[in-house]
Design an enzyme around this catalytic site. Structure first.
Site, short mmCIF file in Angstrom:
data_model
loop_
_atom_site.label_atom_id
_atom_site.label_comp_id
_atom_site.label_asym_id
_atom_site.label_seq_id
_atom_site.Cartn_x
_atom_site.Cartn_y
_atom_site.Cartn_z
N SER A 1 -9.60 -0.50 7.27
CA SER A 1 -9.21 -0.70 5.97
C SER A 1 -8.41 -1.67 5.44
O SER A 1 -7.94 -1.74 4.31
CB SER A 1 -8.07 0.59 6.01
N SER B 1 -9.66 1.52 2.87
CA SER B 1 -9.00 2.38 2.37
C SER B 1 -7.92 1.63 1.51
O SER B 1 -7.34 2.07 0.45
CB SER B 1 -8.21 3.40 3.04
N LYS C 1 1.09 -1.21 -0.02
CA LYS C 1 -0.08 0.07 0.06
C LYS C 1 1.08 1.21 -0.17
O LYS C 1 1.80 1.22 0.71
CB LYS C 1 -0.91 -0.02 1.27
#
Lengths: 487, 94
Positions: free
Chosen positions: A177, A153, A78
């Protein structure tokens, strides 16, 4: 025989170790898969193809190394985690050209374990969002149905793993997330206990809530990545000096769920679930009972206060953490400003997106003189009560089961107009972050109505990830297979 | 009304953000809804509850005071929007 890219991390790792595949071959297959799928899902913010090829070549030249548990395995990270010399944007324009001079500890540990980092995954800007539509660059789509969101997210990480672009990814989880995109994309996601994994090099959103964790296509894969990234780090004072058990060995210790007690909170099961989520998660609980687990009702009576508590604490910490973006040492600077203050204001206003600005303002407000006690201190008190609620429930059971989210993945654009409505998507996941407990999302089949994956959430005692993995590992073999998205 | 447009403007200034009048009105409406929702916490009696600011008890750990150099000046300045090669450059302050 499945396509090379569809193998699990555990399978490809074995083929790499016994030299039936080279690191270069596995890396090239993943890069080819990325080229084929990326136009449809847009999971990635940057690709490190040449570096990955060079690393694979160097690994092949040395040969498999049994001391490196992820030798030659391509992974994706990420974009909120610092990667040395590679872009780290946090999905924000304010860090568009930022290239860290160091690796986050979790990333460094993956590299030391022989993993190859292929790319940086898209995300809601500074991890603020539940759909990955809130990236400053572009929205990521769900590989199961590209008219739907992947969750957020860590939606880029979730979509990349579900689309077989890699064998696993790192996500981060402040309020759900990792677990929400894992649920929406039909993969496994594990948010470790607060303190299990070093946060060094993770760009902070809510420092007392954030954790880094694995997102994978199998439970054993998640165990293998957690094994590498877990453990104390001198660079993060909140990483705990607790022994890290052998997670993979723990998985093989259990073939059923005999002797385990599973807690079912009425607050998670009784209302507001879509019929398909209730059906798939309910069937998984029945399966757990058939496998020998005892189920008991437990009460998490403060659940209805969790979202308010969470958003006060998260925005307060965010407003403080994001104060570092001032256009001085890194990040976007407005060059037209004539004074220092004007430079701060213009750089921040241009660099931060709408949701980030909204949360900074809210956070500044709840911390401001005259409101601090009513909001921030009050929320911190309720946070302790929520943790006590969980501690009491977990004296009656070993693991708590519930849905990850009331629904399966919804359509792109459906949740963007009302911020409060979007915050409510986190209803089942955020308490875990407030309490600092480990939480996991396990795919338990496809929803009857939408055909989209459904995730079951497992919550356990602090630092009891091994038990979560064990229960998930047994269930994984006994619930309807979710399969791989036809993309 | 929990938060007025004037208060939003004031807080935005504190946070070093410059909002258009339209944005101020939009945020005031949204934040009013969010803060109204957060007021739910006042239903709970927390008078005897110690605030919890972090899930782990942080103990200060002492380490040896050893000189080390992790990065060069060049590396640290590499991401600076403006530098003269030795320092970060900002608009004139005095």
């Amino acid at each position: 025989m499945p396509d090379l890219t569809q193998l699990t991390l555990t399978q490809v790792r074995q083929q790499l170790a016994d030299k039936s595949r080279s690191a270069a071959e596995v890396t090239e297959a993943a890069l080819t898969r990325i080229q084929a799928t990326e136009p449809k899902i847009q999971a990635l913010l940057s690709l490190q193809a040449e570096e990955a090829r060079a690393q694979a070549k160097a690994l092949d030249a040395q040969g498999p190394d049994a001391a490196k548990p992820l030798w030659g395995v391509p992974l994706i990270v990420k974009d909120v985690l610092a990667t040395k010399d590679a872009p780290t944007t946090c999905g924000s324009k304010i860090l568009e050209n930022f290239r860290p001079v160091y690796d986050a500890t979790a990333v460094a540990r993956l590299k030391d374990a022989g993993a190859i980092i292929l790319a940086k995954a898209n995300m809601d800007e500074f991890a603020m969002g539940s759909t990955t539509e809130n990236s400053a660059y572009f929205a990521t789509r769900n590989p199961w149905d590209t008219s739907r969101v992947p969750g957020g997210s860590s939606g880029g990480s979730g979509a990349a793993v579900a689309a077989c672009q890699c064998y696993g990814a790192l996500g981060t989880d402040t309020g759900g997330s990792i677990r929400l995109p894992a649920s929406f994309c039909g993969i496994v996601g594990l948010k470790p206990s607060y303190g299990r994994v070093s946060r060094f090099g993770m760009v902070a959103y809510g420092s007392s809530l954030d954790q880094i964790g694995p997102m994978t296509r199998s439970v054993e894969d998640a165990a293998r990545i957690l094994q590498v990234i877990a453990g104390h780090d001198g660079r993060d004072s909140t990483s705990v000096e607790a022994p890290v058990p052998d997670y993979v060995a723990a998985l093989s210790e259990r073939g059923d769920l005999k002797g385990l007690t599973i807690g079912l909170p009425a607050e998670y099961w009784d209302k507001g679930l879509s019929p398909e989520v209730a059906e798939a998660c309910g069937a998984a609980v029945k399966q757990a009972e058939a496998l020998g687990a005892k189920t008991v009702p437990v009460s998490l009576k403060l659940s209805e206060y969790a979202i308010a508590t969470y958003y006060i604490i998260a925005v307060a910490e965010a407003s403080s953490n994001l104060a570092r973006f001032d256009g001085v040492r890194y990040g976007l600077r407005d060059k037209s400003a004539e004074s220092l203050i004007e430079m701060y204001v213009k750089s921040r206003t241009q660099g931060f997106g709408e949701e980030v600005q909204r949360r900074i303002i809210l956070g500044t407000y709840v911390l401001s003189s005259g409101y601090y006690d009513a909001y921030y201190r009050k929320a911190a008190q309720v946070r302790r009560m929520i943790r006590q609620d969980f501690e009491a429930a977990l004296t009656q059971c070993d693991v708590i089961l519930g849905p990850v989210c009331p629904t399966t993945a919804f359509k792109v654009g459906e949740m963007t107009s009302d911020p409060l409505q979007m915050y409510l998507m986190d209803i089942f996941t955020i308490s875990t972050n407030l309490a600092g407990l480990p939480g996991m999302s396990l795919p338990v089949g496809l929803g009857r109505e939408t055909g989209m994956p459904v995730g079951l959430q497992l919550t356990g005692r602090a630092f009891d990830e091994a038990r979560l993995l064990q229960v998930a590992g047994v269930l994984e073999k006994n619930v309807p297979a979710t399969g791989i998205a036809a993309l | 009304m929990k938060i007025s447009p004037e208060e939003v403007a004031k807080v935005a200034r504190l946070a070093r953000l410059d909002l258009t009048p339209e944005k101020i009105d939009q945020y005031a409406g949204q934040l009013d809804g969010i803060l109204g929702y957060m007021d739910k916490l006042s239903e709970l009696d927390t008078s005897s509850v110690e605030p919890m600011y972090t899930p782990v008890d942080q103990i200060s750990v002492m380490r040896d005071d050893v000189v080390r150099k992790d990065f060069t000046r060049e590396e640290i300045l590499r991401n600076a929007p403006e530098t003269d090669g030795a320092f970060f450059i900002v608009p004139r302050i005095v």
